[in-house]
Design a protein around this motif. Sequence first.
Motif, PDB file in Angstrom:
ATOM      1  N   TYR A 136      -9.026 -13.513  11.542  1.00  0.00           N
ATOM      2  CA  TYR A 136      -9.335 -12.108  11.295  1.00  0.00           C
ATOM      3  C   TYR A 136      -8.081 -11.239  11.245  1.00  0.00           C
ATOM      4  CZ  TYR A 136     -13.932 -13.889  12.563  1.00  0.00           C
ATOM      5  OH  TYR A 136     -15.088 -14.619  12.620  1.00  0.00           O
ATOM      6  N   ASN A 137      -7.197 -11.540  10.284  1.00  0.00           N
ATOM      7  CA  ASN A 137      -5.999 -10.730  10.094  1.00  0.00           C
ATOM      8  C   ASN A 137      -5.869 -10.353   8.626  1.00  0.00           C
ATOM      9  OD1 ASN A 137      -4.008 -12.712   8.711  1.00  0.00           O
ATOM     10  ND2 ASN A 137      -4.771 -13.872  10.474  1.00  0.00           N
ATOM     11  N   TRP A 138      -4.989  -9.399   8.342  1.00  0.00           N
ATOM     12  CA  TRP A 138      -4.895  -8.824   7.010  1.00  0.00           C
ATOM     13  C   TRP A 138      -4.268  -9.754   5.987  1.00  0.00           C
ATOM     14  CZ3 TRP A 138      -7.049  -5.677   3.916  1.00  0.00           C
ATOM     15  CH2 TRP A 138      -6.392  -5.165   2.794  1.00  0.00           C
ATOM     16  N   ARG A 139      -3.579 -10.782   6.408  1.00  0.00           N
ATOM     17  CA  ARG A 139      -2.813 -11.632   5.500  1.00  0.00           C
ATOM     18  C   ARG A 139      -3.679 -12.187   4.373  1.00  0.00           C
ATOM     19  NH1 ARG A 139       0.549 -15.689   8.723  1.00  0.00           N
ATOM     20  NH2 ARG A 139      -1.549 -16.395   9.278  1.00  0.00           N
ATOM     21  N   SER A 140      -4.824 -12.757   4.705  1.00  0.00           N
ATOM     22  CA  SER A 140      -5.682 -13.345   3.672  1.00  0.00           C
ATOM     23  C   SER A 140      -6.377 -12.261   2.853  1.00  0.00           C
ATOM     24  CB  SER A 140      -6.720 -14.266   4.316  1.00  0.00           C
ATOM     25  OG  SER A 140      -7.521 -13.552   5.234  1.00  0.00           O
ATOM     26  N   GLU A 141      -6.732 -11.141   3.495  1.00  0.00           N
ATOM     27  CA  GLU A 141      -7.414 -10.060   2.788  1.00  0.00           C
ATOM     28  C   GLU A 141      -6.474  -9.377   1.803  1.00  0.00           C
ATOM     29  OE1 GLU A 141     -10.882  -9.636   3.474  1.00  0.00           O
ATOM     30  OE2 GLU A 141     -10.249 -11.543   4.348  1.00  0.00           O
ATOM     31  N   GLU A 142      -5.202  -9.275   2.177  1.00  0.00           N
ATOM     32  CA  GLU A 142      -4.209  -8.669   1.290  1.00  0.00           C
ATOM     33  C   GLU A 142      -4.118  -9.427  -0.028  1.00  0.00           C
ATOM     34  OE1 GLU A 142       0.404  -7.236   1.808  1.00  0.00           O
ATOM     35  OE2 GLU A 142      -0.130  -9.249   2.485  1.00  0.00           O
ATOM     36  N   LYS A 143      -4.116 -10.747   0.062  1.00  0.00           N
ATOM     37  CA  LYS A 143      -4.035 -11.569  -1.159  1.00  0.00           C
ATOM     38  C   LYS A 143      -5.265 -11.338  -2.034  1.00  0.00           C
ATOM     39  CE  LYS A 143      -3.285 -16.287  -2.827  1.00  0.00           C
ATOM     40  NZ  LYS A 143      -4.272 -16.135  -3.902  1.00  0.00           N
ATOM     41  N   ASN A 200     -12.108  -7.185   4.046  1.00  0.00           N
ATOM     42  CA  ASN A 200     -12.249  -6.772   5.443  1.00  0.00           C
ATOM     43  C   ASN A 200     -10.958  -6.120   5.930  1.00  0.00           C
ATOM     44  OD1 ASN A 200     -14.959  -8.085   6.223  1.00  0.00           O
ATOM     45  ND2 ASN A 200     -13.835  -9.751   5.240  1.00  0.00           N
ATOM     46  N   ASN A 201     -11.099  -5.011   6.623  1.00  0.00           N
ATOM     47  CA  ASN A 201      -9.945  -4.256   7.095  1.00  0.00           C
ATOM     48  C   ASN A 201      -9.457  -4.800   8.437  1.00  0.00           C
ATOM     49  OD1 ASN A 201      -7.956  -2.333   7.053  1.00  0.00           O
ATOM     50  ND2 ASN A 201      -9.265  -0.661   7.736  1.00  0.00           N
ATOM     51  N   TYR A 202      -8.987  -6.045   8.414  1.00  0.00           N
ATOM     52  CA  TYR A 202      -8.507  -6.702   9.623  1.00  0.00           C
ATOM     53  C   TYR A 202      -7.106  -6.206   9.997  1.00  0.00           C
ATOM     54  CZ  TYR A 202     -12.288 -10.110   8.824  1.00  0.00           C
ATOM     55  OH  TYR A 202     -13.502 -10.715   8.644  1.00  0.00           O
ATOM     56  N   ASN A 205     -25.352  -3.373   9.887  1.00  0.00           N
ATOM     57  CA  ASN A 205     -24.619  -4.291   9.017  1.00  0.00           C
ATOM     58  C   ASN A 205     -23.163  -3.891   8.828  1.00  0.00           C
ATOM     59  OD1 ASN A 205     -26.866  -6.149   7.984  1.00  0.00           O
ATOM     60  ND2 ASN A 205     -27.699  -4.107   7.580  1.00  0.00           N
ATOM     61  N   CYS A 206     -22.672  -3.017   9.714  1.00  0.00           N
ATOM     62  CA  CYS A 206     -21.261  -2.642   9.650  1.00  0.00           C
ATOM     63  C   CYS A 206     -20.451  -3.599  10.539  1.00  0.00           C
ATOM     64  CB  CYS A 206     -21.057  -1.198  10.106  1.00  0.00           C
ATOM     65  SG  CYS A 206     -21.169  -0.955  11.897  1.00  0.00           S
ATOM     66  N   LEU A 207     -19.135  -3.518  10.431  1.00  0.00           N
ATOM     67  CA  LEU A 207     -18.265  -4.361  11.234  1.00  0.00           C
ATOM     68  C   LEU A 207     -17.057  -3.522  11.657  1.00  0.00           C
ATOM     69  CD1 LEU A 207     -18.232  -7.237  12.270  1.00  0.00           C
ATOM     70  CD2 LEU A 207     -16.855  -7.892  10.282  1.00  0.00           C
ATOM     71  N   PRO A 208     -17.128  -2.854  12.809  1.00  0.00           N
ATOM     72  CA  PRO A 208     -16.087  -1.913  13.220  1.00  0.00           C
ATOM     73  C   PRO A 208     -14.702  -2.556  13.350  1.00  0.00           C
ATOM     74  CG  PRO A 208     -18.045  -1.669  14.577  1.00  0.00           C
ATOM     75  CD  PRO A 208     -18.234  -2.924  13.780  1.00  0.00           C
TER      76      PRO A 208
END
Length: 348
Positions: A319-326, A137-139, A245-248
């Motif tokens: 909903y931040n990038w920290r977890s998605e980055e990993k 997710n592009n948080y 089904n998108c998530l802006p």
Amino acid sequence: MNLIISHDKEETIDGVHIIPLPFFKGRIKRILIKPILAFIYALKLRSNLYHFHDPELMPVGIMLKLFGKKVIYDVHEDVPSQIMDKHWIPPYLRYLVSMVAKGVEKFGCLFFDGIVTATPYIKNKFLKMNKNTIDINNYPLMTELVGTKCEGKRKNKIEKIICYMGAITRERGIAELIKAVEGTDIKLYLAGTIAPRNLLESLKNEEGWRNVTYFGQVNRNKAFSILSKAQIGVCLFHPIANHLNCLPNKLFEYMAASRPIIASSIPYWKKLLGDLESISFVDSLNPEKIRSAIQALISDQEKCHSMGQNGLKAVKEIYNWRSEEKKLIDFYKSLGVFSSCIEVSRGV
């Protein structure tokens, strides 16, 4: 890291080497010529991993695989569904073009080393075609959490300002939004590219346009500066196939700026974000209901503040990038590469 995008010059920003592609006038040139240039530039880099996200670059990804490269396809949208709503494709051709796009995606997935999707829904679709599929997710970045700064800019006299950031099209509810502020003292700040080109002139003829301040395409810092002056962020996508089904990203950007949100009453959005108590969901096709929702929120500053803080808290905690980055780094590592990769992209 190298980034191949449409840009005015070659430069390095924050350690990312930007390799510029020309800006083409006309959709045909962009679709036919730009992929060829992107492939040539990409091949010259001899990178360990190629990560691209534009559907028209699918042939580039396949060609890179034929040259023995590792390739990831990054899927932001349900492209076959999106094509069914493309205004520039004649209606009698849309189904055929959609089926061709679906076939090309399925064929490409046989080659690619991995698929990165923007939502769980798209992930489940691509898992059937490529088992090495993950959703990222592009948080917002933690450094972009500007809620406190925005709070500090609030004035004693509250200006009635709402804001929309992103691509501006009829399918994203611009006509209904302008109609909603017509005849009111509510100002509408718009930031983004209006498409198609003739839409801008059409919108300027609307009575509600006198309430609009249009900033055009802006960078992220300017976007957050504009948002800091507004009381509410809006996202009124029409309930068409590609939006269901998108998530802006803008929903989370509004939250990061501690702004309450008025958004389309799309079931997927309500299911995922409804319990946060940071969004007021409305019928995006009904200007009267949109106006009522705006006026109800903007007249209740205590509720505005509470909803904004709820959203900011959700971004800080979830909903931040920290977890998605990993997740993305681990995905790269699973392919046996990490340090030398590029992204082939059309850019924003």
